[in-house]
Design a protein around this motif. Structure first.
Motif: not given
Length: 124
Positions: A21-22, A26-29, A74-75, A100-108
């Motif tokens: 959950y990120i 509301e839809e993301e939550i 987690n959220r 080094e960390l990269e976090v991608d959120k597709p279609h954000a």
């Protein structure tokens, strides 16, 4: 770009795809979303190279399992916070000199493949 010094190994964790959950809408939550995690971890590996003993190497499986548990358990409101928390998990290991960390959120974003945040940390 981080220079590789003699005896320093570079571990790459590529495209670790998880669901969590990120977001703040509301839809993301209410609905889990895919995220992609890429990591680069540098650690001194001279003993592992010469001794060929698992105890002398940085256990990337342990790190990956901790990342998975944290993400799935987690959220998160912000991509920045999630990225920092994952970087903190990696840096808990004393052997790690740089991560080094990269976090991608597709279609954000509409019309974009993804949005990503990259953070890094270094130990002297």
């Amino acid at each position: 770009m981080q220079q590789l010094t003699p005896g320093l190994a570079r571990i790459r964790i590529k495209n670790l795809r998880l669901r969590t959950y990120i977001g703040i809408k509301e839809e993301e939550i209410l609905n889990q979303q895919d995220i992609l995690i890429n990591a680069v971890i540098l650690y001194p590996a001279a003993d592992a190279v010469s001794g060929n003993q698992i105890e002398q190497a940085l256990n990337y499986r342990t790190i990956t399992k901790a990342i998975i548990a944290h993400v799935e358990g987690n959220r998160f409101a912000l991509l920045e916070r999630l990225t920092q928390e994952l970087l903190d998990i990696v840096m808990q290991h004393d052997q790690v000199r740089y991560a080094e960390l990269e976090v991608d959120k597709p279609h954000a974003l509409r019309f974009a493949e993804s949005v990503s945040i990259t953070l890094s940390a270094q130990r002297d």
